[in-house]
Design a protein around this motif. Sequence first.
Motif, PDB file in Angstrom:
ATOM      1  N   GLU A  20      26.002 -12.488 -26.600  1.00  0.00           N
ATOM      2  CA  GLU A  20      25.704 -13.610 -26.239  1.00  0.00           C
ATOM      3  C   GLU A  20      24.933 -13.576 -24.545  1.00  0.00           C
ATOM      4  O   GLU A  20      24.161 -14.119 -24.174  1.00  0.00           O
ATOM      5  N   ALA A  21      25.696 -12.806 -23.943  1.00  0.00           N
ATOM      6  CA  ALA A  21      25.356 -12.516 -22.583  1.00  0.00           C
ATOM      7  C   ALA A  21      24.892 -10.806 -22.390  1.00  0.00           C
ATOM      8  O   ALA A  21      24.840 -10.173 -21.239  1.00  0.00           O
ATOM      9  N   LEU A  22      24.070 -10.356 -23.509  1.00  0.00           N
ATOM     10  CA  LEU A  22      23.647  -8.954 -23.716  1.00  0.00           C
ATOM     11  C   LEU A  22      24.817  -8.091 -23.194  1.00  0.00           C
ATOM     12  O   LEU A  22      24.319  -7.147 -22.625  1.00  0.00           O
ATOM     13  N   LYS A  56      20.730  -6.284 -29.816  1.00  0.00           N
ATOM     14  CA  LYS A  56      19.778  -6.259 -28.556  1.00  0.00           C
ATOM     15  C   LYS A  56      20.124  -5.341 -27.583  1.00  0.00           C
ATOM     16  O   LYS A  56      19.039  -5.089 -26.952  1.00  0.00           O
ATOM     17  N   ALA A  60      23.439  -5.019 -20.302  1.00  0.00           N
ATOM     18  CA  ALA A  60      22.553  -5.847 -19.502  1.00  0.00           C
ATOM     19  C   ALA A  60      22.954  -5.616 -17.882  1.00  0.00           C
ATOM     20  O   ALA A  60      22.381  -6.091 -17.106  1.00  0.00           O
ATOM     21  N   ALA A  62      25.697  -5.492 -14.709  1.00  0.00           N
ATOM     22  CA  ALA A  62      26.574  -6.599 -14.045  1.00  0.00           C
ATOM     23  C   ALA A  62      26.306  -7.936 -14.331  1.00  0.00           C
ATOM     24  O   ALA A  62      25.265  -8.252 -14.642  1.00  0.00           O
ATOM     25  N   ASP A  63      27.430  -8.814 -14.416  1.00  0.00           N
ATOM     26  CA  ASP A  63      27.264 -10.101 -14.750  1.00  0.00           C
ATOM     27  C   ASP A  63      26.588 -10.597 -13.274  1.00  0.00           C
ATOM     28  O   ASP A  63      27.327 -10.997 -12.329  1.00  0.00           O
ATOM     29  N   ILE A  64      25.369 -11.015 -13.384  1.00  0.00           N
ATOM     30  CA  ILE A  64      24.594 -11.295 -12.086  1.00  0.00           C
ATOM     31  C   ILE A  64      25.154 -12.780 -11.505  1.00  0.00           C
ATOM     32  O   ILE A  64      25.211 -13.027 -10.494  1.00  0.00           O
ATOM     33  N   LYS A  65      25.453 -13.750 -12.576  1.00  0.00           N
ATOM     34  CA  LYS A  65      25.822 -15.057 -12.364  1.00  0.00           C
ATOM     35  C   LYS A  65      27.123 -14.819 -11.382  1.00  0.00           C
ATOM     36  O   LYS A  65      27.327 -15.569 -10.606  1.00  0.00           O
ATOM     37  N   GLN A  75      32.568  -7.820  -2.619  1.00  0.00           N
ATOM     38  CA  GLN A  75      31.592  -6.949  -3.192  1.00  0.00           C
ATOM     39  C   GLN A  75      31.909  -5.473  -3.053  1.00  0.00           C
ATOM     40  O   GLN A  75      31.789  -4.717  -3.932  1.00  0.00           O
ATOM     41  N   SER A  79      32.750  -3.139  -6.432  1.00  0.00           N
ATOM     42  CA  SER A  79      31.723  -1.861  -6.603  1.00  0.00           C
ATOM     43  C   SER A  79      32.788  -0.783  -6.712  1.00  0.00           C
ATOM     44  O   SER A  79      32.372   0.249  -7.603  1.00  0.00           O
ATOM     45  N   TYR A 103      19.022  -2.724 -24.778  1.00  0.00           N
ATOM     46  CA  TYR A 103      18.749  -2.691 -23.190  1.00  0.00           C
ATOM     47  C   TYR A 103      20.113  -2.120 -22.581  1.00  0.00           C
ATOM     48  O   TYR A 103      21.186  -2.321 -22.992  1.00  0.00           O
ATOM     49  N   GLY A 107      24.291  -1.730 -14.315  1.00  0.00           N
ATOM     50  CA  GLY A 107      25.748  -1.271 -14.360  1.00  0.00           C
ATOM     51  C   GLY A 107      25.716  -0.875 -15.995  1.00  0.00           C
ATOM     52  O   GLY A 107      26.492   0.278 -16.190  1.00  0.00           O
ATOM     53  N   PRO A 129      17.383  -2.025 -12.261  1.00  0.00           N
ATOM     54  CA  PRO A 129      16.383  -3.058 -11.872  1.00  0.00           C
ATOM     55  C   PRO A 129      17.011  -3.713 -10.558  1.00  0.00           C
ATOM     56  O   PRO A 129      16.687  -5.019  -9.986  1.00  0.00           O
ATOM     57  N   GLU A 130      18.162  -3.178  -9.877  1.00  0.00           N
ATOM     58  CA  GLU A 130      18.828  -3.894  -8.989  1.00  0.00           C
ATOM     59  C   GLU A 130      17.624  -4.199  -7.850  1.00  0.00           C
ATOM     60  O   GLU A 130      18.047  -5.315  -7.216  1.00  0.00           O
ATOM     61  N   GLY A 138      25.481  -0.014  -7.755  1.00  0.00           N
ATOM     62  CA  GLY A 138      26.714   0.024  -6.910  1.00  0.00           C
ATOM     63  C   GLY A 138      27.724   0.617  -7.910  1.00  0.00           C
ATOM     64  O   GLY A 138      28.908   0.592  -7.477  1.00  0.00           O
TER      65      GLY A 138
HETATM   66  N1  CO8 Z   1      24.255 -10.683 -16.279  1.00  0.00           N
HETATM   67  C1  CO8 Z   1      24.549 -12.057 -16.699  1.00  0.00           C
HETATM   68  N2  CO8 Z   1      23.766 -12.556 -17.683  1.00  0.00           N
HETATM   69  C2  CO8 Z   1      23.080 -11.825 -18.182  1.00  0.00           C
HETATM   70  C3  CO8 Z   1      22.564 -10.791 -17.818  1.00  0.00           C
HETATM   71  C4  CO8 Z   1      23.531 -10.046 -16.564  1.00  0.00           C
HETATM   72  N3  CO8 Z   1      23.106  -8.864 -16.340  1.00  0.00           N
HETATM   73  N4  CO8 Z   1      21.725 -10.196 -18.713  1.00  0.00           N
HETATM   74  C5  CO8 Z   1      21.391 -11.151 -19.426  1.00  0.00           C
HETATM   75  N5  CO8 Z   1      22.172 -12.236 -19.443  1.00  0.00           N
HETATM   76  C6  CO8 Z   1      22.319 -13.382 -20.269  1.00  0.00           C
HETATM   77  C7  CO8 Z   1      20.982 -14.304 -19.737  1.00  0.00           C
HETATM   78  O1  CO8 Z   1      21.475 -15.070 -18.735  1.00  0.00           O
HETATM   79  C8  CO8 Z   1      21.025 -15.191 -21.217  1.00  0.00           C
HETATM   80  O2  CO8 Z   1      22.070 -16.193 -21.063  1.00  0.00           O
HETATM   81  P1  CO8 Z   1      21.798 -17.520 -21.556  1.00  0.00           P
HETATM   82  O3  CO8 Z   1      21.113 -17.818 -22.863  1.00  0.00           O
HETATM   83  O4  CO8 Z   1      23.042 -18.328 -21.144  1.00  0.00           O
HETATM   84  O5  CO8 Z   1      20.546 -17.942 -20.407  1.00  0.00           O
HETATM   85  C9  CO8 Z   1      21.598 -14.090 -22.003  1.00  0.00           C
HETATM   86  O6  CO8 Z   1      22.142 -12.771 -21.534  1.00  0.00           O
HETATM   87  C10 CO8 Z   1      20.249 -13.582 -22.969  1.00  0.00           C
HETATM   88  O7  CO8 Z   1      19.331 -12.891 -21.824  1.00  0.00           O
HETATM   89  P2  CO8 Z   1      17.798 -13.317 -21.832  1.00  0.00           P
HETATM   90  O8  CO8 Z   1      17.427 -14.662 -22.248  1.00  0.00           O
HETATM   91  O9  CO8 Z   1      17.434 -12.942 -20.311  1.00  0.00           O
HETATM   92  O10 CO8 Z   1      17.325 -12.098 -22.772  1.00  0.00           O
HETATM   93  P3  CO8 Z   1      15.710 -11.524 -22.826  1.00  0.00           P
HETATM   94  O11 CO8 Z   1      15.689 -10.852 -24.144  1.00  0.00           O
HETATM   95  O12 CO8 Z   1      14.841 -12.481 -22.657  1.00  0.00           O
HETATM   96  O13 CO8 Z   1      15.809 -10.515 -21.603  1.00  0.00           O
HETATM   97  C11 CO8 Z   1      16.589  -8.729 -20.223  1.00  0.00           C
HETATM   98  C12 CO8 Z   1      16.581  -9.408 -21.813  1.00  0.00           C
HETATM   99  C13 CO8 Z   1      15.199  -8.167 -19.966  1.00  0.00           C
HETATM  100  C14 CO8 Z   1      17.713  -7.700 -20.320  1.00  0.00           C
HETATM  101  C15 CO8 Z   1      17.123  -9.769 -19.094  1.00  0.00           C
HETATM  102  O14 CO8 Z   1      18.128 -10.585 -19.666  1.00  0.00           O
HETATM  103  C16 CO8 Z   1      17.319  -9.309 -17.844  1.00  0.00           C
HETATM  104  O15 CO8 Z   1      16.529  -8.929 -16.964  1.00  0.00           O
HETATM  105  N6  CO8 Z   1      18.593  -9.194 -17.490  1.00  0.00           N
HETATM  106  C17 CO8 Z   1      19.060  -8.866 -16.316  1.00  0.00           C
HETATM  107  C18 CO8 Z   1      18.988  -7.132 -16.302  1.00  0.00           C
HETATM  108  C19 CO8 Z   1      19.386  -7.068 -14.805  1.00  0.00           C
HETATM  109  O16 CO8 Z   1      18.869  -7.074 -13.880  1.00  0.00           O
HETATM  110  N7  CO8 Z   1      20.686  -5.874 -14.639  1.00  0.00           N
HETATM  111  C20 CO8 Z   1      21.140  -5.536 -13.451  1.00  0.00           C
HETATM  112  C21 CO8 Z   1      22.346  -6.431 -12.930  1.00  0.00           C
HETATM  113  S1  CO8 Z   1      22.836  -5.798 -11.379  1.00  0.00           S
HETATM  114  C22 CO8 Z   1      23.806  -4.616 -11.772  1.00  0.00           C
HETATM  115  O17 CO8 Z   1      24.124  -4.334 -12.769  1.00  0.00           O
HETATM  116  C23 CO8 Z   1      24.496  -4.024 -10.299  1.00  0.00           C
HETATM  117  C24 CO8 Z   1      25.584  -3.071 -10.582  1.00  0.00           C
HETATM  118  C25 CO8 Z   1      26.557  -2.656  -9.544  1.00  0.00           C
HETATM  119  C26 CO8 Z   1      27.176  -3.981  -8.944  1.00  0.00           C
HETATM  120  C27 CO8 Z   1      28.197  -3.737  -8.033  1.00  0.00           C
HETATM  121  C28 CO8 Z   1      29.044  -5.088  -7.420  1.00  0.00           C
HETATM  122  C29 CO8 Z   1      30.054  -5.157  -7.738  1.00  0.00           C
END
Ligand code: CO8
Length: 256
Positions: A20-22, A56, A60, A62-65, A75, A79, A103, A107, A129-130, A138
């Motif tokens: 549900e959160a990919l 799907k 996707a 780290a949990d951005i929220k 932080q 990491s 996807y 992370g 995409p960070e 990270g």
């Molecule tokens: N974190 C939290 N929730 C997510 C994430 C994520 N990375 N990706 C997707 N979700 C959730 C969405 O919020 C959504 O939830 P809701 O239905 O409750 O709104 C659900 O998953 C489905 O996602 P979408 O509706 O966005 O699905 P789409 O098919 O339209 O899009 C994408 C898919 C393109 C993958 C899009 O979801 C997206 O761009 N996601 C974010 C990708 C991203 O930027 N990832 C990098 C995150 S940062 C990271 O990983 C840093 C790692 C190091 C951190 C170190 C620190 C401690």
Amino acid sequence: MSPQLQFHEDIVVLTLNRPEALNALSFSILDELNTLIQDVKKSNARALIITGAGDKAFCAGADIKELMGRSRQEQQAGSEFGQKIFDQIEHLQIPSLALINGYAFGGGLELALACTFRLATPNAKMGLPEIKLGLIPGYGGTQRLSRAIGITKANELILTGKTIDAEQALQYGILNGLVDKHKALDDAFAFCAQFKSFSLPVLNFAKSAVLRSFDVSLHEGLKIESNLSTLAYSLNDANEGMQAFIEKRPPSFKDH
Ligand code: CO8
């Protein structure tokens, strides 16, 4: 939901299970991942496959929220914790394979890069995409991507944050191959069948020698190779492998 471990004879499949959160990596999921990796270490598995639940996403990122509003210390610790887990995957005694079934961002791609091999379904999309979030990777992405595909392409992906598809990822050298979406796991098992009957300690020597090549000079690396290849030679399995060749029969390795 929690990530799951499933044993398929001698191959263990770890499935990220938050479709549900990919399959985004919350800190509690990272914690659970850490525990599961310890279970893998204690098991008799000869290969680890990591994949994502649902059709799907592999993961996707780290949990951005959850990343919002944290202190600098939190932080940094987050990491380092993620890096530590991915490091353990990279250094497992057995080879690992990321089966990227959709996807793989941030992370998620970093997790895949910590695996020994990467296969993807044709619908997979990936990137780091960070930068678009005002961040940089990270969980090892800046280090492992540049080592895997070279600085030119790594800079392109990390500084533009662009998304590439499976075919491009194959061309970039991120992937070992593509799999059929409808029998992805079977294709991953078939990939593992290419090495899983080999001697596990010898596989590990080979994996370690290649990994360590990035940390040391060529001179030191050659010394490491000489030491590890001699260790391999001193095992019964080397004797068995060479004897089997001479006797024109398949070898039967015993992992010692
Ligand atoms: N974190 C939290 N929730 C997510 C994430 C994520 N990375 N990706 C997707 N979700 C959730 C969405 O919020 C959504 O939830 P809701 O239905 O409750 O709104 C659900 O998953 C489905 O996602 P979408 O509706 O966005 O699905 P789409 O098919 O339209 O899009 C994408 C898919 C393109 C993958 C899009 O979801 C997206 O761009 N996601 C974010 C990708 C991203 O930027 N990832 C990098 C995150 S940062 C990271 O990983 C840093 C790692 C190091 C951190 C170190 C620190 C401690």
